[in-house]
Design an enzyme around this catalytic site. Structure first.
Site, PDB file in Angstrom:
ATOM      1  N   GLY A 103       0.875  -1.419  -0.191  1.00 30.96           N
ATOM      2  CA  GLY A 103      -0.043  -0.077  -0.177  1.00 30.96           C
ATOM      3  C   GLY A 103       0.902   1.282   0.036  1.00 30.96           C
ATOM      4  CB  ALA A 104       1.973   3.834   1.297  1.00 34.48           C
ATOM      5  CG  HIS A 152       5.096   5.206  -4.770  1.00 31.33           C
ATOM      6  ND1 HIS A 152       5.536   4.376  -5.812  1.00 31.33           N
ATOM      7  CD2 HIS A 152       5.466   4.519  -3.553  1.00 31.33           C
ATOM      8  CE1 HIS A 152       6.515   3.648  -5.597  1.00 31.33           C
ATOM      9  NE2 HIS A 152       6.670   3.723  -4.126  1.00 31.33           N
ATOM     10  CG  ASP A 194      12.100  -3.386  -3.430  1.00 29.22           C
ATOM     11  OD1 ASP A 194      12.798  -2.803  -2.390  1.00 29.22           O
ATOM     12  OD2 ASP A 194      11.099  -2.649  -3.858  1.00 29.22           O
ATOM     13  N   GLY A 241       5.381   4.444  -8.894  1.00 28.35           N
ATOM     14  CA  GLY A 241       5.840   3.280  -8.965  1.00 28.35           C
ATOM     15  C   GLY A 241       5.059   2.040  -9.067  1.00 28.35           C
ATOM     16  CG  HIS A 242       3.264   0.902  -5.423  1.00 24.60           C
ATOM     17  ND1 HIS A 242       3.264   1.999  -4.499  1.00 24.60           N
ATOM     18  CD2 HIS A 242       3.668  -0.137  -4.686  1.00 24.60           C
ATOM     19  CE1 HIS A 242       4.049   1.658  -3.609  1.00 24.60           C
ATOM     20  NE2 HIS A 242       4.269   0.118  -3.562  1.00 24.60           N
ATOM     21  CB  SER A 245      10.376   4.559  -1.621  1.00 20.75           C
ATOM     22  OG  SER A 245      10.295   4.010  -0.403  1.00 20.75           O
ATOM     23  CB  SER A 246       5.758   3.504   0.739  1.00 25.59           C
ATOM     24  OG  SER A 246       5.014   2.771  -0.517  1.00 25.59           O
TER      25      SER A 246
HETATM   26  P1  AMP Z   1       6.153  -2.174  -1.722  1.00 30.24           P
HETATM   27  O1  AMP Z   1       4.805  -1.743  -1.469  1.00 30.24           O
HETATM   28  O2  AMP Z   1       7.188  -1.342  -1.364  1.00 30.24           O
HETATM   29  O3  AMP Z   1       6.404  -3.529  -0.915  1.00 30.24           O
HETATM   30  O4  AMP Z   1       6.245  -2.359  -3.175  1.00 30.24           O
HETATM   31  C1  AMP Z   1       5.482  -3.175  -3.926  1.00 30.24           C
HETATM   32  C2  AMP Z   1       6.062  -3.505  -5.234  1.00 30.24           C
HETATM   33  O5  AMP Z   1       6.290  -2.117  -5.953  1.00 30.24           O
HETATM   34  C3  AMP Z   1       7.416  -4.146  -5.176  1.00 30.24           C
HETATM   35  O6  AMP Z   1       7.677  -5.114  -6.279  1.00 30.24           O
HETATM   36  C4  AMP Z   1       8.359  -2.969  -5.464  1.00 30.24           C
HETATM   37  O7  AMP Z   1       9.707  -3.299  -5.974  1.00 30.24           O
HETATM   38  C5  AMP Z   1       7.600  -2.230  -6.383  1.00 30.24           C
HETATM   39  N1  AMP Z   1       8.115  -0.690  -6.371  1.00 30.24           N
HETATM   40  C6  AMP Z   1       8.198   0.068  -5.264  1.00 30.24           C
HETATM   41  N2  AMP Z   1       8.755   1.143  -5.866  1.00 30.24           N
HETATM   42  C7  AMP Z   1       8.942   1.378  -7.092  1.00 30.24           C
HETATM   43  C8  AMP Z   1       9.323   2.308  -8.047  1.00 30.24           C
HETATM   44  N3  AMP Z   1       9.901   3.389  -7.522  1.00 30.24           N
HETATM   45  N4  AMP Z   1       9.447   1.803  -9.297  1.00 30.24           N
HETATM   46  C9  AMP Z   1       9.130   0.590  -9.744  1.00 30.24           C
HETATM   47  N5  AMP Z   1       8.329  -0.363  -8.859  1.00 30.24           N
HETATM   48  C10 AMP Z   1       8.399  -0.028  -7.405  1.00 30.24           C
END
Ligand code: AMP
Length: 283
Positions: free
Chosen positions: A35-36, A38, A155, A40-41, A190-191
Site C-alpha cells: 500500500g501507500a 505511488h 527492490d 512506481g506501484h 518509495s512509500s
Molecule cells: P512495496 O509496497 O514497497 O512492498 O512495493 C511493492 C512493489 O512495488 C515491489 O515489487 C516494489 O519493487 C515495487 N516498487 C516500489 N517502488 C517502486 C518504484 N519506484 N518503481 C518501480 N517499482 C517499485
C-alpha cells in the site's frame, strides 16, 4: 470517477472474487504491495494490465519482513487514496487480508530462501527480511493462483529472490520485473520517502546521481575498486550512513572485480536520518 475495484479481506471472499474473474479462462496478474501507493506501484499495475486479462493487487503490510526495531507500526497506510488510484488504473480486485487472516494462530511455517537471498547485500542488514518476503509472497501466490506476478526492479535483490523461489517451488507463476520509476531529480519513488524532511529530501537524489556517475566511469574503463570507493565517499560526504554500495553480477548477484565480469548492477542502501533508502541501476 472510475468504479472502485472489488475488495476481499477473507479467504472465502477472495476465492469467490477470483472465481468471478476467472470466467472464460481469463489470465490473472498479481501485483503484491504494502500500500501507500505511488507512481512506481502504478507502473506495475499498468504492466499487469498489458499482460493479463484481470489484475489483482494485494495490499498487506507484512509484519514478518520487519525487524522489531523497524517501521512496521508507523509504515504509511493510505487506504482511501490507494483505492482511488487503483480505480483510476482499473484494477479488478484488491486482496487486503488482516494479519490474523495471513498468519492465523499457530502459524508455524516459513520459507527460507537461499541463493540470491544470501548474497550479502540486504540480507546482511535485514537478516529476517527475505524469509518474511518469501513466505508472504509464497502465500499470496497460493491464495491468488496468478498466471503472472509483477515486481519492481527498485527492490532488485527481492526480484531475484522471488524469481528463484517461483522456479524452485514450481509455483507456475511467471515473474515480471518493471524498471524503477523515479522523481524528476532521480530519487527512486518509495512509500518511505514521506519520512524525509525537506533537507533530507534535497540530499536524497545523491544516491542515483552517484550510481549514474559510477556507471559512466565503469563504462569508461576506470578501475572498479577505485570508482566504488570514491562513490561511497561521495554518498557519505552528503550525510548518509552507508550500509553498502556494491557492484555485482546483474543475474547472479556475485561479487565482481571488473566490468569484464558483467553484466553489472550497482546496488546501494543508505540511511539519511532514520530513513533507509535503497536503489540500484544497470551499468
Ligand atoms: P512495496 O509496497 O514497497 O512492498 O512495493 C511493492 C512493489 O512495488 C515491489 O515489487 C516494489 O519493487 C515495487 N516498487 C516500489 N517502488 C517502486 C518504484 N519506484 N518503481 C518501480 N517499482 C517499485
Amino acid at each position: 470517477m472510475s468504479r472502485l475495484p472489488a475488495v476481499a479481506r477473507t479467504l472465502p471472499s477472495l476465492r469467490r472474487a477470483l472465481d468471478d474473474l476467472r470466467t472464460r479462462r481469463a489470465t490473472i496478474a498479481l501485483v503484491p504491495t504494502m500500500g501507500a501507493l505511488h507512481e512506481g506501484h502504478l507502473a506495475l499495475v499498468r504492466q499487469a494490465k498489458r499482460r493479463a486479462a484481470k489484475v489483482v493487487v494485494s495490499i498487506f503490510v507484512n509484519p514478518t519482513q520487519f525487524a522489531p526495531h523497524e517501521d512496521f507500526g508507523s509504515y504509511p497506510r493510505t487506504w482511501k487514496s490507494d483505492m482511488a488510484k487503483l480505480a483510476a488504473e482499473r484494477a479488478d480486485l484488491v486482496w487486503n487480508p488482516g494479519v490474523d487472516v495471513m498468519y492465523p494462530p499457530n502459524f508455524a511455517t516459513r520459507i527460507s530462501p537461499e541463493g540470491p537471498a544470501t548474497a550479502d547485500l540486504e540480507d546482511r542488514f535485514r537478516p529476517h527480511f527475505f524469509g518474511g518476503v518469501a513466505t508472504v509472497v509464497g502465500k499470496l501466490f497460493t491464495q491468488c493462483r496468478p498466471d503472472i506476478a509483477v515486481f519492481g526492479q527498485k527492490d532488485y535483490q527481492q526480484l531475484k529472490v522471488v524469481t528463484r523461489m517461483a522456479a524452485d517451488l514450481d509455483l507456475g507463476v511467471k515473474i515480471v520485473g518493471v524498471p524503477t520509476v523515479r522523481e524528476r531529480d532521480g530519487l527512486a519513488m518509495s512509500s518511505r520517502n514521506v519520512y524525509l524532511s525537506p533537507e533530507q529530501r534535497a540530499v536524497a537524489p545523491t544516491l542515483h546521481r552517484v550510481m549514474k556517475e559510477t556507471a559512466r566511469r565503469l563504462r569508461n574503463g576506470d578501475d572498479l575498486k577505485a570508482v566504488m570507493t570514491s562513490g561511497s565517499r561521495t554518498i557519505q560526504d552528503a550525510g548518509f550512513a552507508l550500509d553498502y554500495f556494491e557492484a555485482r553480477h546483474a543475474e547472479t548477484l556475485a561479487p565482481v572485480a571488473s566490468i569484464e565480469d558483467g553484466p553489472l548492477r550497482l546496488l546501494v542502501a543508505a540511511k539519511i536520518g532514520t530513513t533507509r533508502l535503497i536503489d540500484n541501476i544497470g551499468v
